[in-house]
Design an enzyme around this catalytic site. Sequence first.
Site, short mmCIF file in Angstrom:
data_model
loop_
_atom_site.label_atom_id
_atom_site.label_comp_id
_atom_site.label_asym_id
_atom_site.label_seq_id
_atom_site.Cartn_x
_atom_site.Cartn_y
_atom_site.Cartn_z
N SER A 603 14.43 -6.42 27.33
CA SER A 603 15.06 -8.10 27.53
C SER A 603 14.87 -8.49 28.86
CB SER A 603 17.16 -8.17 27.76
OG SER A 603 17.27 -9.33 27.00
N ASP A 678 15.95 -11.28 16.02
CA ASP A 678 16.60 -11.01 17.48
C ASP A 678 16.70 -12.31 17.41
OD1 ASP A 678 17.41 -11.10 20.08
OD2 ASP A 678 15.61 -9.61 20.49
N HIS A 710 18.34 -7.55 18.80
CA HIS A 710 17.68 -7.64 20.06
C HIS A 710 17.77 -5.97 20.54
CE1 HIS A 710 17.08 -9.01 23.77
NE2 HIS A 710 17.71 -8.15 24.78
#
Length: 732
Positions: A603, A678, A710
């Site tokens: 991320s 995602d 995600h």
Amino acid sequence: MKKTIFQQLFLSVCALTVALPCSAQSPETSGKEFTLEQLMPGGKEFYNFYPEYVVGLQWMGDNYVFIEGDDLVFNKANGKSAQTTRFSAADLNALMPEGCKFQTTDAFPSFRTLDAGRGQVVLFTQRGLVGFDMLARKVTYLFDTNEETASLDFSPVGDRVAYVRNHNLYIARGGKLGEGMSRAIAVTIDGAETLVYGQAVHQREFGIEKGTFWSPKGSCLAFYRMDQSMVKPTPIVDYHPLEAESKPLYYPMAGTPSHHVTVGIYHLATGKTVYLQTGEPKEKFLTNLSWSPDENILYVAEVNRAQNECKVNAYDAETGRFVRTLFVETDKHYVEPLHPLTFLPGSNNQFIWQSRRDGWNHLYLYDTTGRLIRQVTKGEWEVTNFAGFDPKGTRLYFESTEASPLERHFYCIDIKGGKTKDLTPESGMHRTQLSPDGSAIIDIFQSPTVPRKVTVTNIGKGSYTLLEAKNPDTGYAMPEIRTGTIMAADGQTPLYYKLTMPLHFDPAKKYPVIVYVYGGPHAQLVTKTWRSSVGGWDIYMAQKGYAVFTVDSRGSANRGAAFEQVIHRRLGQTEMADQMCGVDFLKSQSWVDADRIGVHGWSYGGFMTTNLMLTHGDVFKVGVAGGPVIDWNRYEIMYGERYFDAPQENPEGYDAANLLKRAGDLKGRLMLIHGAIDPVVVWQHSLLFLDACVKARTYPDYYVYPSHEHNVMGPDRVHLYETITRYFTDHL
């Protein structure tokens, strides 16, 4: 590659960086080695090596309840010993109406206690929801549920539940089996993909976790209404059907139109709904809804689109009309209210507000005219959890970083201010639950050497130890874990690190190192928890002869506003400077092979990994970037514009962090990993980076998880980390 002036400055500072004295957990080099199935969440044996815990532990009035085997255990908190009442799944089955038996009686179902009724619990069964009165030992109501039912929210007395189905909001009252949801009231009827009711809004930023808010007595329900019609949808493709299906994700990207949110209030007695008259502009953030104890006023923390101003406004619950602005908070960087008003016990006009206005998150006492009575807590530390009040409402309880940024302790302070008192002085991480009446706490404690300890304390009267978990790693080889501080690139800010040493470490040998990075807001990776917060994959790589290093750079959580806000409008620059100071520290260790340094993150950490590989390709040989933000223009408004401002206002900052423009700088081996569905960092990011690399004639590797969002969760997480492990062992 030509160095920027900024890079030259921080490299000269890092050259002077030395580590301050560190501590270490001694290795246990004898014993068996772990597998990923044992170390990773989702692994077949993970919970055999996870510190023992108390299932479902929570308060019910001044009693605490939990599940043990097939029993629900009901204990009185007296500060000395457990006064235990047990109720088994078999006992419960005997009370259930015909046709509502559990399919198995070997375990008690999961449950939650309700805010009001001291003996009321809601049981989550395979057939639906069961209301159960623990004190009277009887089933009080039933709700049928199905997979289309979402966002369940129980009224304070537990006799009603709000829920969302097909974008509309309903309220059901419990009844006989088969009647629960069929007797529901439709609060809204025009819900659609572009018009959503009763769901969390604003991308779940600003502490927003749900979309419905019961009034204290349960007579009204406030709810979010989100119009997404002005947001251009991003396709999320499900490849599992014979003909792939595309579903729209209404994802407002930085600099583009945002969704419009309003707040409705449904009155159960009249069936009438009113909407708050929040006025113009429509593009703002309505956050942290809270009711007055008398149910007459709904308070909203309203944040402007620029996110540099927060108004705490009061609205009439009967009419929706604006009443007053209590106060306004501004910040030259950004404001981020995360907590609603908390009223003092028995008071309708005094409340606690959390704010970072002095640079640290603290507690402030206000009245409902907007008058600041006093700042209650003060100091260069953060209140991380406001727990509540003592029975008289004269003392406040909270968790904070006062002892250390690496620790959390539970404190009390007089509401008039003064010195704090540490009620959990043992060094480490205390996660606490205060009883509803404020007389007792459940303390779940961990430290580098304590896997888990659960204590029930009757404040001022004594404690009872409910659990002392055994070391789950006994019989297995464990690497040495070192912790300490290095100096940030500014030459004056200490940064905390953890370093997992290679198993069977020999100081005469050279070892490769992997830097695990996040670096962004709302994350702290180095804490005084079990194993010094070292993750299972770190241990796995240590078994394979790698060291794993993590440092919490400036920009990360729980060190105050200035520590975090230094990244404002220039994401990736300060964090990278600090990470490179960490690399300089590693290079100063005689055992580190400076030609074999890798980096991995997910991320924001995926953004940092890619950025480090492109900027410092002469340092990092291998990188693995998961779910990476590549172009912040394509990230959502709420998070992106808070830290970057809008692209129209900060084109230079967005341009400097746009990794698409630097695809040609890739030198080492970089693998990008992305979940195909995602909804947080949309797939577009890494796909466009691949396209940029094709045009630049650079050659990253790529791996897609078609069924994941995600994060790759569940059993597939073992596969993910085996993939990452193989990449590093093949190339580093």
